[in-house]
Enzyme design. Structure first.
Site, mmCIF file in Angstrom:
data_model
loop_
_atom_site.group_PDB
_atom_site.id
_atom_site.type_symbol
_atom_site.label_atom_id
_atom_site.label_comp_id
_atom_site.label_asym_id
_atom_site.label_seq_id
_atom_site.Cartn_x
_atom_site.Cartn_y
_atom_site.Cartn_z
ATOM 1 N N LYS A 78 -12.387 65.639 -16.906
ATOM 2 C CA LYS A 78 -12.665 66.427 -15.867
ATOM 3 C C LYS A 78 -13.263 65.462 -14.546
ATOM 4 C CE LYS A 78 -15.645 70.368 -14.486
ATOM 5 N NZ LYS A 78 -16.628 71.328 -14.828
ATOM 6 N N SER A 159 -15.793 76.211 -13.844
ATOM 7 C CA SER A 159 -15.370 75.484 -13.100
ATOM 8 C C SER A 159 -14.300 74.201 -13.645
ATOM 9 C CB SER A 159 -16.522 74.546 -12.525
ATOM 10 O OG SER A 159 -17.103 73.886 -13.415
ATOM 11 N N SER A 183 -19.063 77.263 -17.480
ATOM 12 C CA SER A 183 -18.054 76.456 -16.953
ATOM 13 C C SER A 183 -16.797 75.515 -17.982
ATOM 14 C CB SER A 183 -18.305 75.412 -16.106
ATOM 15 O OG SER A 183 -18.594 75.805 -14.865
#
Lengths: 496, 95
Positions: A78, A159, A183
Protein backbone atom coordinates in the site's frame (compact mmCIF):
# COMPACT_ATOMS: atom_id res chain seq x y z
CA UNK A 1 2.68 -25.25 -14.44
CA UNK A 2 -0.64 -23.52 -15.28
CA UNK A 3 -1.01 -19.81 -14.49
CA UNK A 4 0.97 -19.31 -11.26
CA UNK A 5 -1.04 -16.20 -10.37
CA UNK A 6 -3.88 -18.56 -9.48
CA UNK A 7 -1.90 -20.10 -6.63
CA UNK A 8 -2.50 -19.06 -3.06
CA UNK A 9 0.48 -17.59 -1.25
CA UNK A 10 0.90 -20.87 0.68
CA UNK A 11 0.68 -22.94 -2.52
CA UNK A 12 3.21 -20.71 -4.26
CA UNK A 13 5.56 -21.02 -1.28
CA UNK A 14 5.33 -24.81 -1.46
CA UNK A 15 5.75 -24.84 -5.27
CA UNK A 16 8.92 -22.74 -4.96
CA UNK A 17 10.27 -24.95 -2.21
CA UNK A 18 9.70 -28.12 -4.26
CA UNK A 19 11.17 -26.33 -7.33
CA UNK A 20 8.05 -26.88 -9.46
CA UNK A 21 8.28 -23.17 -10.14
CA UNK A 22 11.04 -20.57 -9.99
CA UNK A 23 10.74 -17.27 -8.17
CA UNK A 24 11.56 -15.44 -11.42
CA UNK A 25 8.73 -17.26 -13.24
CA UNK A 26 6.35 -16.40 -10.42
CA UNK A 27 7.39 -12.74 -10.35
CA UNK A 28 7.23 -12.47 -14.16
CA UNK A 29 3.70 -13.95 -14.24
CA UNK A 30 2.55 -11.26 -11.83
CA UNK A 31 4.40 -8.49 -13.66
CA UNK A 32 2.67 -9.60 -16.90
CA UNK A 33 -0.72 -9.65 -15.17
CA UNK A 34 -0.15 -6.14 -13.78
CA UNK A 35 0.88 -4.76 -17.17
CA UNK A 36 -2.39 -6.02 -18.69
CA UNK A 37 -4.56 -4.80 -15.82
CA UNK A 38 -3.91 -1.07 -15.73
CA UNK A 39 -7.64 -0.50 -16.34
CA UNK A 40 -8.16 -1.38 -12.66
CA UNK A 41 -5.73 1.38 -11.60
CA UNK A 42 -4.45 -0.71 -8.67
CA UNK A 43 -0.84 0.47 -8.75
CA UNK A 44 0.44 4.02 -8.42
CA UNK A 45 4.04 2.92 -8.97
CA UNK A 46 5.16 -0.42 -10.43
CA UNK A 47 8.59 -1.79 -9.53
CA UNK A 48 9.04 -4.78 -11.87
CA UNK A 49 12.86 -4.56 -12.04
CA UNK A 50 13.10 -4.55 -8.26
CA UNK A 51 10.74 -7.55 -7.99
CA UNK A 52 12.75 -9.51 -10.57
CA UNK A 53 16.06 -8.72 -8.86
CA UNK A 54 14.63 -9.96 -5.58
CA UNK A 55 13.26 -13.06 -7.31
CA UNK A 56 16.70 -13.84 -8.74
CA UNK A 57 18.19 -13.68 -5.28
CA UNK A 58 15.35 -15.91 -4.04
CA UNK A 59 16.09 -18.54 -6.67
CA UNK A 60 19.73 -18.52 -5.63
CA UNK A 61 18.79 -18.94 -1.99
CA UNK A 62 16.30 -21.71 -2.72
CA UNK A 63 18.98 -23.49 -4.78
CA UNK A 64 21.40 -23.47 -1.86
CA UNK A 65 18.72 -24.49 0.67
CA UNK A 66 18.65 -21.13 2.40
CA UNK A 67 15.03 -20.03 1.86
CA UNK A 68 13.43 -17.47 4.15
CA UNK A 69 9.74 -17.60 5.25
CA UNK A 70 8.40 -15.53 2.29
CA UNK A 71 11.15 -16.42 -0.16
CA UNK A 72 10.25 -15.29 -3.68
CA UNK A 73 6.60 -14.46 -2.97
CA UNK A 74 5.39 -11.41 -4.96
CA UNK A 75 3.48 -8.90 -2.83
CA UNK A 76 2.02 -5.43 -3.29
CA UNK A 77 2.65 -2.59 -0.84
CA UNK A 78 0.00 0.00 0.00
CA UNK A 79 1.41 3.39 -0.96
CA UNK A 80 1.13 4.57 2.64
CA UNK A 81 4.24 2.55 3.54
CA UNK A 82 7.51 4.35 2.89
CA UNK A 83 9.70 2.44 0.44
CA UNK A 84 13.37 3.33 0.30
CA UNK A 85 14.20 4.83 -3.08
CA UNK A 86 10.64 4.41 -4.44
CA UNK A 87 8.21 7.30 -4.78
CA UNK A 88 5.66 7.19 -1.94
CA UNK A 89 2.48 9.26 -2.33
CA UNK A 90 -0.13 8.36 0.35
CA UNK A 91 -2.56 8.84 -2.56
CA UNK A 92 -2.03 12.60 -2.31
CA UNK A 93 -0.72 15.35 -4.57
CA UNK A 94 0.87 17.08 -1.61
CA UNK A 95 3.73 14.58 -1.36
CA UNK A 96 4.57 15.22 -5.02
CA UNK A 97 7.55 12.99 -5.91
CA UNK A 98 8.58 12.31 -2.30
CA UNK A 99 11.09 9.47 -2.34
CA UNK A 100 11.88 8.14 1.14
CA UNK A 101 15.48 7.52 2.13
CA UNK A 102 14.28 4.79 4.51
CA UNK A 103 12.00 1.74 4.52
CA UNK A 104 8.98 1.30 6.81
CA UNK A 105 9.57 -1.34 9.48
CA UNK A 106 6.71 -3.60 8.29
CA UNK A 107 7.77 -3.60 4.64
CA UNK A 108 11.39 -4.06 5.76
CA UNK A 109 10.22 -7.14 7.70
CA UNK A 110 8.65 -8.54 4.52
CA UNK A 111 11.86 -7.91 2.56
CA UNK A 112 13.93 -9.47 5.37
CA UNK A 113 11.76 -12.59 4.99
CA UNK A 114 12.37 -12.78 1.23
CA UNK A 115 9.27 -11.22 -0.35
CA UNK A 116 9.46 -9.71 -3.85
CA UNK A 117 7.64 -6.39 -3.93
CA UNK A 118 5.83 -5.53 -7.17
CA UNK A 119 5.03 -1.88 -6.47
CA UNK A 120 2.96 0.63 -4.58
CA UNK A 121 -0.79 0.21 -4.39
CA UNK A 122 -3.41 2.92 -4.80
CA UNK A 123 -5.46 4.08 -1.79
CA UNK A 124 -7.79 6.80 -0.61
CA UNK A 125 -5.85 10.02 0.00
CA UNK A 126 -4.05 9.67 3.35
CA UNK A 127 -6.23 6.56 3.88
CA UNK A 128 -9.31 8.75 4.32
CA UNK A 129 -12.16 7.09 2.48
CA UNK A 130 -14.19 3.91 2.08
CA UNK A 131 -14.26 3.53 -1.71
CA UNK A 132 -10.82 4.55 -3.02
CA UNK A 133 -12.51 7.47 -4.77
CA UNK A 134 -10.57 10.15 -2.83
CA UNK A 135 -7.19 9.12 -4.31
CA UNK A 136 -5.40 11.88 -6.19
CA UNK A 137 -4.37 9.14 -8.64
CA UNK A 138 -7.93 8.23 -9.60
CA UNK A 139 -10.31 5.59 -8.30
CA UNK A 140 -9.47 1.90 -8.26
CA UNK A 141 -11.89 -0.44 -10.04
CA UNK A 142 -12.86 -3.73 -8.44
CA UNK A 143 -12.56 -6.88 -10.57
CA UNK A 144 -16.07 -7.72 -9.35
CA UNK A 145 -19.14 -6.72 -11.38
CA UNK A 146 -22.83 -6.73 -10.65
CA UNK A 147 -24.57 -9.58 -12.45
CA UNK A 148 -27.38 -7.41 -13.79
CA UNK A 149 -25.30 -4.31 -14.51
CA UNK A 150 -21.82 -5.34 -15.69
CA UNK A 151 -20.93 -1.90 -17.05
CA UNK A 152 -21.06 -0.14 -13.68
CA UNK A 153 -17.57 0.30 -12.20
CA UNK A 154 -17.68 -1.22 -8.72
CA UNK A 155 -15.53 0.22 -5.93
CA UNK A 156 -13.05 -2.11 -4.18
CA UNK A 157 -13.67 -0.45 -0.81
CA UNK A 158 -11.21 1.75 0.97
CA UNK A 159 -8.95 2.99 2.00
CA UNK A 160 -6.91 -0.10 1.02
CA UNK A 161 -8.72 -0.37 -2.33
CA UNK A 162 -5.61 -0.92 -4.46
CA UNK A 163 -4.63 -3.73 -2.10
CA UNK A 164 -8.02 -5.48 -2.14
CA UNK A 165 -8.53 -5.10 -5.89
CA UNK A 166 -5.01 -6.29 -6.76
CA UNK A 167 -5.34 -9.37 -4.54
CA UNK A 168 -8.81 -10.24 -5.90
CA UNK A 169 -7.59 -9.66 -9.49
CA UNK A 170 -4.57 -11.95 -8.83
CA UNK A 171 -2.03 -9.20 -9.49
CA UNK A 172 -0.15 -10.16 -6.33
CA UNK A 173 -0.32 -13.05 -3.86
CA UNK A 174 -1.00 -10.72 -0.96
CA UNK A 175 -0.76 -7.05 -0.11
CA UNK A 176 -0.07 -4.84 2.86
CA UNK A 177 -2.87 -2.58 4.01
CA UNK A 178 -3.67 -0.32 6.96
CA UNK A 179 -6.81 0.05 9.04
CA UNK A 180 -7.86 3.13 11.04
CA UNK A 181 -11.65 2.60 11.04
CA UNK A 182 -12.09 -0.41 8.76
CA UNK A 183 -9.68 0.21 5.88
CA UNK A 184 -8.43 -3.40 5.78
CA UNK A 185 -11.65 -5.25 6.62
CA UNK A 186 -14.16 -3.29 4.51
CA UNK A 187 -12.16 -3.57 1.24
CA UNK A 188 -11.54 -7.26 1.95
CA UNK A 189 -15.29 -7.79 2.45
CA UNK A 190 -16.07 -5.89 -0.78
CA UNK A 191 -13.71 -8.04 -2.86
CA UNK A 192 -14.15 -11.54 -1.45
CA UNK A 193 -10.71 -11.51 0.16
CA UNK A 194 -9.41 -11.95 3.71
CA UNK A 195 -8.16 -8.98 5.71
CA UNK A 196 -6.96 -8.82 9.28
CA UNK A 197 -6.36 -5.76 11.41
CA UNK A 198 -4.22 -7.04 14.26
CA UNK A 199 -4.25 -5.71 17.81
CA UNK A 200 -3.03 -2.14 18.19
CA UNK A 201 0.70 -2.43 18.83
CA UNK A 202 1.16 -5.79 17.06
CA UNK A 203 2.77 -4.19 13.99
CA UNK A 204 5.10 -1.22 14.02
CA UNK A 205 3.69 2.02 12.62
CA UNK A 206 7.17 3.39 11.92
CA UNK A 207 7.55 4.56 8.32
CA UNK A 208 3.83 4.31 7.58
CA UNK A 209 2.35 7.71 6.77
CA UNK A 210 0.32 8.63 9.87
CA UNK A 211 -3.43 9.28 9.75
CA UNK A 212 -4.78 8.81 13.31
CA UNK A 213 -1.99 7.43 15.43
CA UNK A 214 -4.08 5.95 18.27
CA UNK A 215 -6.12 3.94 15.73
CA UNK A 216 -3.79 3.09 12.78
CA UNK A 217 -2.61 -0.52 12.42
CA UNK A 218 -0.94 -2.40 9.59
CA UNK A 219 -2.20 -5.77 8.37
CA UNK A 220 -2.42 -7.98 5.27
CA UNK A 221 -5.08 -8.61 2.61
CA UNK A 222 -4.86 -12.06 1.01
CA UNK A 223 -7.02 -14.63 -0.77
CA UNK A 224 -7.07 -17.20 2.07
CA UNK A 225 -6.99 -17.21 5.87
CA UNK A 226 -3.77 -19.24 5.84
CA UNK A 227 -2.12 -16.65 3.59
CA UNK A 228 -3.11 -13.85 6.00
CA UNK A 229 -1.57 -15.83 8.88
CA UNK A 230 1.67 -16.32 6.94
CA UNK A 231 1.95 -12.63 6.03
CA UNK A 232 1.03 -11.30 9.46
CA UNK A 233 3.71 -13.40 11.13
CA UNK A 234 6.34 -11.64 9.04
CA UNK A 235 4.80 -8.17 9.38
CA UNK A 236 4.32 -8.25 13.17
CA UNK A 237 6.92 -7.76 15.86
CA UNK A 238 8.47 -5.31 18.25
CA UNK A 239 10.14 -2.19 16.92
CA UNK A 240 12.04 0.16 19.23
CA UNK A 241 11.28 2.97 16.76
CA UNK A 242 7.52 2.80 17.58
CA UNK A 243 6.92 3.23 21.32
CA UNK A 244 3.40 1.78 20.93
CA UNK A 245 4.68 -1.44 19.35
CA UNK A 246 4.49 -4.31 21.79
CA UNK A 247 7.52 -6.24 22.95
CA UNK A 248 5.98 -9.72 22.89
CA UNK A 249 6.86 -12.81 20.85
CA UNK A 250 4.98 -13.28 17.54
CA UNK A 251 3.17 -16.64 17.51
CA UNK A 252 3.17 -19.01 14.55
CA UNK A 253 -0.23 -17.85 13.29
CA UNK A 254 -0.30 -20.43 10.53
CA UNK A 255 -0.41 -23.18 13.17
CA UNK A 256 -3.73 -21.74 14.38
CA UNK A 257 -5.31 -22.22 10.93
CA UNK A 258 -7.18 -25.51 11.04
CA UNK A 259 -7.14 -25.73 14.85
CA UNK A 260 -10.43 -26.91 16.36
CA UNK A 261 -12.94 -24.29 17.46
CA UNK A 262 -14.90 -26.78 19.55
CA UNK A 263 -16.23 -25.24 22.73
CA UNK A 264 -15.30 -21.68 21.75
CA UNK A 265 -17.90 -19.16 22.87
CA UNK A 266 -18.86 -16.69 20.16
CA UNK A 267 -20.73 -13.53 21.08
CA UNK A 268 -23.34 -12.09 18.73
CA UNK A 269 -23.93 -8.46 19.75
CA UNK A 270 -27.59 -7.51 19.54
CA UNK A 271 -26.77 -3.82 18.97
CA UNK A 272 -25.22 -4.65 15.59
CA UNK A 273 -28.68 -5.55 14.30
CA UNK A 274 -29.04 -1.93 13.24
CA UNK A 275 -32.21 -0.26 11.97
CA UNK A 276 -32.67 -0.87 8.31
CA UNK A 277 -30.22 -3.80 8.13
CA UNK A 278 -30.90 -5.60 4.87
CA UNK A 279 -32.43 -9.07 5.04
CA UNK A 280 -29.45 -10.33 3.04
CA UNK A 281 -26.90 -9.08 5.61
CA UNK A 282 -29.00 -10.43 8.48
CA UNK A 283 -29.17 -13.83 6.76
CA UNK A 284 -25.40 -13.83 6.14
CA UNK A 285 -24.82 -13.17 9.83
CA UNK A 286 -27.14 -16.03 10.83
CA UNK A 287 -25.36 -18.36 8.40
CA UNK A 288 -21.99 -17.37 9.86
CA UNK A 289 -23.22 -18.22 13.36
CA UNK A 290 -24.60 -21.54 12.10
CA UNK A 291 -21.26 -22.44 10.44
CA UNK A 292 -19.38 -21.82 13.67
CA UNK A 293 -21.99 -23.79 15.64
CA UNK A 294 -21.60 -26.71 13.23
CA UNK A 295 -17.85 -26.55 13.86
CA UNK A 296 -18.50 -27.00 17.58
CA UNK A 297 -18.57 -23.40 18.82
CA UNK A 298 -21.25 -22.10 21.14
CA UNK A 299 -23.18 -18.98 20.09
CA UNK A 300 -24.33 -16.57 22.78
CA UNK A 301 -26.05 -13.22 22.51
CA UNK A 302 -24.08 -10.37 24.05
CA UNK A 303 -24.63 -6.66 24.51
CA UNK A 304 -22.25 -3.89 23.45
CA UNK A 305 -24.47 -0.97 24.48
CA UNK A 306 -22.32 1.90 23.19
CA UNK A 307 -22.02 0.54 19.63
CA UNK A 308 -24.12 3.31 18.09
CA UNK A 309 -21.76 5.96 19.44
CA UNK A 310 -18.62 4.45 17.90
CA UNK A 311 -18.89 6.11 14.50
CA UNK A 312 -19.59 9.63 15.86
CA UNK A 313 -16.71 9.15 18.33
CA UNK A 314 -14.46 8.12 15.46
CA UNK A 315 -15.39 11.23 13.46
CA UNK A 316 -14.07 13.38 16.30
CA UNK A 317 -10.98 11.43 17.34
CA UNK A 318 -9.68 10.47 13.89
CA UNK A 319 -9.93 13.98 12.36
CA UNK A 320 -8.44 15.50 15.53
CA UNK A 321 -5.40 13.24 15.29
CA UNK A 322 -5.25 13.73 11.51
CA UNK A 323 -5.26 17.53 11.80
CA UNK A 324 -2.24 17.23 14.05
CA UNK A 325 -0.43 14.57 12.00
CA UNK A 326 -1.01 16.35 8.69
CA UNK A 327 0.32 19.66 10.01
CA UNK A 328 3.71 18.47 8.78
CA UNK A 329 2.74 18.98 5.13
CA UNK A 330 3.74 22.61 4.86
CA UNK A 331 5.76 22.76 1.66
CA UNK A 332 9.07 23.11 3.48
CA UNK A 333 10.69 19.72 4.06
CA UNK A 334 9.13 17.58 1.33
CA UNK A 335 6.33 17.56 -1.19
CA UNK A 336 4.92 20.30 -3.35
CA UNK A 337 5.10 24.01 -2.62
CA UNK A 338 2.94 26.88 -3.85
CA UNK A 339 4.53 30.32 -3.70
CA UNK A 340 3.14 32.95 -1.33
CA UNK A 341 3.97 36.50 -0.33
CA UNK A 342 4.95 35.29 3.12
CA UNK A 343 5.42 32.00 4.86
CA UNK A 344 1.82 31.85 6.09
CA UNK A 345 0.39 32.36 2.61
CA UNK A 346 2.81 29.74 1.30
CA UNK A 347 1.48 27.23 3.85
CA UNK A 348 -2.15 28.03 3.07
CA UNK A 349 -1.77 27.88 -0.70
CA UNK A 350 0.37 24.74 -0.59
CA UNK A 351 -2.13 22.90 1.59
CA UNK A 352 -5.12 24.10 -0.45
CA UNK A 353 -3.51 22.88 -3.67
CA UNK A 354 -2.01 19.70 -2.26
CA UNK A 355 -4.87 18.21 -0.22
CA UNK A 356 -8.07 16.89 -1.81
CA UNK A 357 -11.56 17.82 -0.57
CA UNK A 358 -12.05 14.93 1.89
CA UNK A 359 -8.67 15.49 3.53
CA UNK A 360 -9.28 19.26 3.78
CA UNK A 361 -12.68 18.59 5.33
CA UNK A 362 -11.25 16.24 7.95
CA UNK A 363 -8.39 18.56 8.84
CA UNK A 364 -10.90 21.36 9.34
CA UNK A 365 -13.20 19.23 11.53
CA UNK A 366 -10.20 18.08 13.56
CA UNK A 367 -8.95 21.64 13.95
CA UNK A 368 -12.39 22.74 15.11
CA UNK A 369 -12.87 20.01 17.74
CA UNK A 370 -9.41 20.71 19.15
CA UNK A 371 -9.81 24.49 19.18
CA UNK A 372 -10.16 26.58 22.33
CA UNK A 373 -13.72 26.47 23.66
CA UNK A 374 -14.64 23.22 21.87
CA UNK A 375 -11.90 20.86 23.07
CA UNK A 376 -13.80 19.61 26.14
CA UNK A 377 -17.23 19.52 24.52
CA UNK A 378 -16.05 17.47 21.53
CA UNK A 379 -12.62 15.92 21.90
CA UNK A 380 -12.48 15.06 25.61
CA UNK A 381 -16.10 13.86 25.54
CA UNK A 382 -15.28 11.60 22.56
CA UNK A 383 -12.30 10.16 24.43
CA UNK A 384 -14.61 9.38 27.37
CA UNK A 385 -17.13 7.66 25.11
CA UNK A 386 -14.21 5.73 23.65
CA UNK A 387 -13.52 4.42 27.17
CA UNK A 388 -17.13 3.21 27.36
CA UNK A 389 -16.91 1.48 23.96
CA UNK A 390 -13.78 -0.33 25.08
CA UNK A 391 -15.40 -1.21 28.41
CA UNK A 392 -18.29 -2.89 26.54
CA UNK A 393 -15.80 -5.27 24.90
CA UNK A 394 -13.87 -5.81 28.15
CA UNK A 395 -17.10 -6.86 29.86
CA UNK A 396 -18.14 -9.16 27.00
CA UNK A 397 -14.76 -10.93 27.06
CA UNK A 398 -14.79 -11.07 30.88
CA UNK A 399 -18.15 -12.87 30.70
CA UNK A 400 -16.42 -15.75 28.93
CA UNK A 401 -16.80 -14.92 25.25
CA UNK A 402 -13.75 -15.87 23.11
CA UNK A 403 -14.63 -13.79 20.04
CA UNK A 404 -17.44 -11.71 18.55
CA UNK A 405 -19.14 -12.36 15.20
CA UNK A 406 -20.68 -9.55 13.13
CA UNK A 407 -21.23 -8.67 9.47
CA UNK A 408 -18.20 -6.83 8.05
CA UNK A 409 -20.18 -4.17 6.17
CA UNK A 410 -23.80 -3.00 6.01
CA UNK A 411 -24.02 -3.69 2.25
CA UNK A 412 -22.15 -5.11 -0.72
CA UNK A 413 -19.82 -2.86 -2.72
CA UNK A 414 -21.43 -0.01 -4.64
CA UNK A 415 -20.58 1.67 -7.92
CA UNK A 416 -18.35 4.72 -8.34
CA UNK A 417 -20.21 7.95 -7.58
CA UNK A 418 -23.13 6.22 -5.89
CA UNK A 419 -22.37 7.23 -2.31
CA UNK A 420 -21.32 10.31 -0.37
CA UNK A 421 -21.34 12.90 -3.14
CA UNK A 422 -24.08 14.97 -1.49
CA UNK A 423 -23.45 14.07 2.16
CA UNK A 424 -20.04 12.88 3.45
CA UNK A 425 -21.75 11.06 6.33
CA UNK A 426 -23.38 8.62 3.90
CA UNK A 427 -19.92 7.28 3.02
CA UNK A 428 -18.84 7.19 6.67
CA UNK A 429 -21.64 4.69 7.49
CA UNK A 430 -19.71 1.97 5.62
CA UNK A 431 -17.54 1.57 8.70
CA UNK A 432 -20.37 1.13 11.20
CA UNK A 433 -19.39 -2.49 12.04
CA UNK A 434 -15.61 -2.12 11.85
CA UNK A 435 -14.84 1.14 13.64
CA UNK A 436 -15.65 -0.14 17.15
CA UNK A 437 -12.67 -2.49 16.86
CA UNK A 438 -10.20 0.36 16.27
CA UNK A 439 -11.75 2.30 19.15
CA UNK A 440 -10.99 -0.63 21.48
CA UNK A 441 -7.61 -1.49 19.91
CA UNK A 442 -8.72 -5.09 19.29
CA UNK A 443 -7.92 -7.47 16.42
CA UNK A 444 -10.58 -8.00 13.75
CA UNK A 445 -10.67 -10.14 10.63
CA UNK A 446 -12.96 -10.03 7.59
CA UNK A 447 -13.57 -13.34 5.86
CA UNK A 448 -15.75 -14.06 2.80
CA UNK A 449 -19.23 -15.41 3.54
CA UNK A 450 -20.54 -15.98 0.01
CA UNK A 451 -22.15 -13.89 -2.71
CA UNK A 452 -25.15 -11.59 -2.53
CA UNK A 453 -28.04 -11.77 -5.02
CA UNK A 454 -26.38 -8.99 -7.05
CA UNK A 455 -23.33 -11.22 -7.59
CA UNK A 456 -20.98 -9.27 -5.28
CA UNK A 457 -19.16 -10.73 -2.26
CA UNK A 458 -20.30 -10.44 1.34
CA UNK A 459 -17.98 -10.60 4.34
CA UNK A 460 -18.23 -11.60 7.99
CA UNK A 461 -16.14 -10.05 10.74
CA UNK A 462 -14.67 -11.74 13.81
CA UNK A 463 -13.39 -9.60 16.69
CA UNK A 464 -10.93 -11.05 19.19
CA UNK A 465 -9.33 -10.33 22.53
CA UNK A 466 -6.21 -8.16 22.49
CA UNK A 467 -3.25 -10.16 21.10
CA UNK A 468 -5.40 -13.23 20.47
CA UNK A 469 -5.12 -13.21 16.69
CA UNK A 470 -4.66 -17.00 16.83
CA UNK A 471 -8.28 -17.56 17.88
CA UNK A 472 -9.39 -15.31 15.02
CA UNK A 473 -7.37 -17.32 12.50
CA UNK A 474 -8.91 -20.59 13.79
CA UNK A 475 -12.46 -19.22 13.64
CA UNK A 476 -11.97 -17.48 10.29
CA UNK A 477 -10.61 -20.74 8.84
CA UNK A 478 -13.73 -22.55 10.11
CA UNK A 479 -15.93 -20.03 8.30
CA UNK A 480 -13.76 -20.29 5.19
CA UNK A 481 -14.22 -24.08 5.15
CA UNK A 482 -18.00 -23.87 5.62
CA UNK A 483 -18.85 -20.88 3.41
CA UNK A 484 -19.72 -21.36 -0.26
CA UNK A 485 -16.51 -21.22 -2.28
CA UNK A 486 -16.13 -17.87 -4.03
CA UNK A 487 -14.91 -18.00 -7.62
CA UNK A 488 -12.85 -14.87 -8.26
CA UNK A 489 -13.89 -12.96 -11.39
CA UNK A 490 -12.53 -13.90 -14.81
CA UNK A 491 -10.14 -11.21 -16.09
CA UNK A 492 -12.59 -9.18 -18.22
CA UNK A 493 -10.43 -6.11 -17.61
CA UNK A 494 -7.25 -7.39 -19.27
CA UNK A 495 -5.78 -5.69 -22.29
CA UNK A 496 -3.75 -7.43 -24.92
CA UNK B 1 -23.71 23.19 17.59
CA UNK B 2 -23.26 24.47 14.07
CA UNK B 3 -20.76 26.77 12.41
CA UNK B 4 -21.38 30.02 10.52
CA UNK B 5 -19.36 31.36 7.59
CA UNK B 6 -17.08 33.42 9.82
CA UNK B 7 -16.23 30.28 11.80
CA UNK B 8 -15.56 28.34 8.58
CA UNK B 9 -13.04 31.02 7.58
CA UNK B 10 -11.47 30.97 11.04
CA UNK B 11 -11.11 27.15 11.02
CA UNK B 12 -9.62 27.26 7.53
CA UNK B 13 -7.06 29.79 8.68
CA UNK B 14 -6.23 27.77 11.83
CA UNK B 15 -5.82 24.76 9.54
CA UNK B 16 -3.56 26.80 7.23
CA UNK B 17 -5.73 25.94 4.23
CA UNK B 18 -6.61 28.76 1.82
CA UNK B 19 -10.27 28.78 0.80
CA UNK B 20 -12.07 30.72 -1.91
CA UNK B 21 -15.13 32.80 -1.04
CA UNK B 22 -17.13 30.56 -3.34
CA UNK B 23 -16.26 27.51 -1.20
CA UNK B 24 -17.44 28.85 2.14
CA UNK B 25 -21.12 27.94 1.84
CA UNK B 26 -20.45 24.41 0.65
CA UNK B 27 -17.89 23.82 3.40
CA UNK B 28 -20.28 25.22 5.99
CA UNK B 29 -22.92 22.69 4.89
CA UNK B 30 -20.48 19.78 4.94
CA UNK B 31 -18.97 20.66 8.31
CA UNK B 32 -22.43 21.13 9.82
CA UNK B 33 -23.54 17.73 8.48
CA UNK B 34 -20.59 16.12 10.27
CA UNK B 35 -21.17 18.15 13.46
CA UNK B 36 -24.85 17.13 13.44
CA UNK B 37 -23.76 13.51 13.07
CA UNK B 38 -21.44 13.66 16.10
CA UNK B 39 -23.97 15.65 18.15
CA UNK B 40 -25.49 12.37 19.38
CA UNK B 41 -22.53 12.00 21.77
CA UNK B 42 -24.01 14.73 23.95
CA UNK B 43 -26.67 12.24 25.13
CA UNK B 44 -24.08 9.82 26.61
CA UNK B 45 -23.59 9.95 30.36
CA UNK B 46 -19.83 10.31 30.78
CA UNK B 47 -19.81 11.40 34.42
CA UNK B 48 -16.83 9.90 36.20
CA UNK B 49 -15.49 8.27 33.00
CA UNK B 50 -11.79 8.73 32.28
CA UNK B 51 -10.87 9.77 28.74
CA UNK B 52 -9.15 6.97 26.82
CA UNK B 53 -5.84 8.20 25.49
CA UNK B 54 -4.15 4.87 24.71
CA UNK B 55 -5.93 2.01 22.93
CA UNK B 56 -4.35 -0.55 25.23
CA UNK B 57 -2.91 -0.06 28.69
CA UNK B 58 0.81 0.22 28.10
CA UNK B 59 3.71 1.82 29.87
CA UNK B 60 5.54 4.42 27.83
CA UNK B 61 8.83 2.79 26.99
CA UNK B 62 11.97 4.68 27.83
CA UNK B 63 15.44 4.35 26.40
CA UNK B 64 18.83 5.66 27.35
CA UNK B 65 19.21 9.34 26.46
CA UNK B 66 21.95 8.85 23.91
CA UNK B 67 22.41 9.79 20.28
CA UNK B 68 21.35 6.82 18.10
CA UNK B 69 21.12 8.46 14.71
CA UNK B 70 22.38 11.51 12.89
CA UNK B 71 24.86 12.86 10.40
CA UNK B 72 22.39 12.39 7.55
CA UNK B 73 21.69 16.00 6.59
CA UNK B 74 21.80 15.13 2.88
CA UNK B 75 19.09 12.50 3.35
CA UNK B 76 16.93 14.83 5.41
CA UNK B 77 17.13 17.52 2.74
CA UNK B 78 16.81 15.15 -0.21
CA UNK B 79 13.09 15.83 -0.73
CA UNK B 80 12.99 19.53 0.09
CA UNK B 81 11.24 21.67 -2.56
CA UNK B 82 13.85 24.39 -2.06
CA UNK B 83 17.20 24.08 -0.29
CA UNK B 84 20.55 25.76 -0.06
CA UNK B 85 23.49 23.77 1.25
CA UNK B 86 22.12 22.15 4.41
CA UNK B 87 19.22 24.59 4.85
CA UNK B 88 15.52 24.50 3.99
CA UNK B 89 14.65 27.73 2.20
CA UNK B 90 11.37 29.51 3.04
CA UNK B 91 9.97 32.96 2.28
CA UNK B 92 11.19 35.70 4.58
CA UNK B 93 9.57 35.31 8.03
CA UNK B 94 10.77 38.50 9.76
CA UNK B 95 10.04 41.90 8.19
Amino acid sequence: MSDPTHLSLAEARDALKSKQLSAVELAQAHIDAISKSRALNCFITETPEFALAQAQESDARIARGDARPLEGLPLGIKDLYCSKGVRTTAGSRILDDFTPTYESTVSANLLRDGAATLGKLNLDEFAMGSSNETSAFGPVVSPWRRAADPDAKIVPGGSSGGSSSAVAARLCLGATATDTGGSIRQPAAFTGTVGIKPTYGRCSRWGIVAFASSLDQAGPITRTVRDAAIMLRSMAGHDPKDTTSVDAPVPDYEAAVGASVKGRRIGVPKEYRIDGMSAEIAALWDRGAAWLKDAGAEIVEISLPHTRYALPTYYIIAPAEASSNLARYDGVRYGCREQGRDVSEMYEKTRAAGFGPEVRRRIMIGTYVLSAGYYDAYYVRAQKVRSLIKRDFDEAFASGVDAVLTPATPSTAFAQGEKGSADPVEMYLNDVFTVTVNMAGLPGVAVPGGLAANGLPLGLQLIGKAFDEETLFSLAAAIERAAPKIELPQPWWREG
Amino acid sequence: MSVDSATVRRIAHLSRIAIEDSEVERLRGELNAILAFVETLSEVDVDGVEPLTSALPMQMKKRADVVTDGGIADEILANAPLREDHYFVVPKVIE
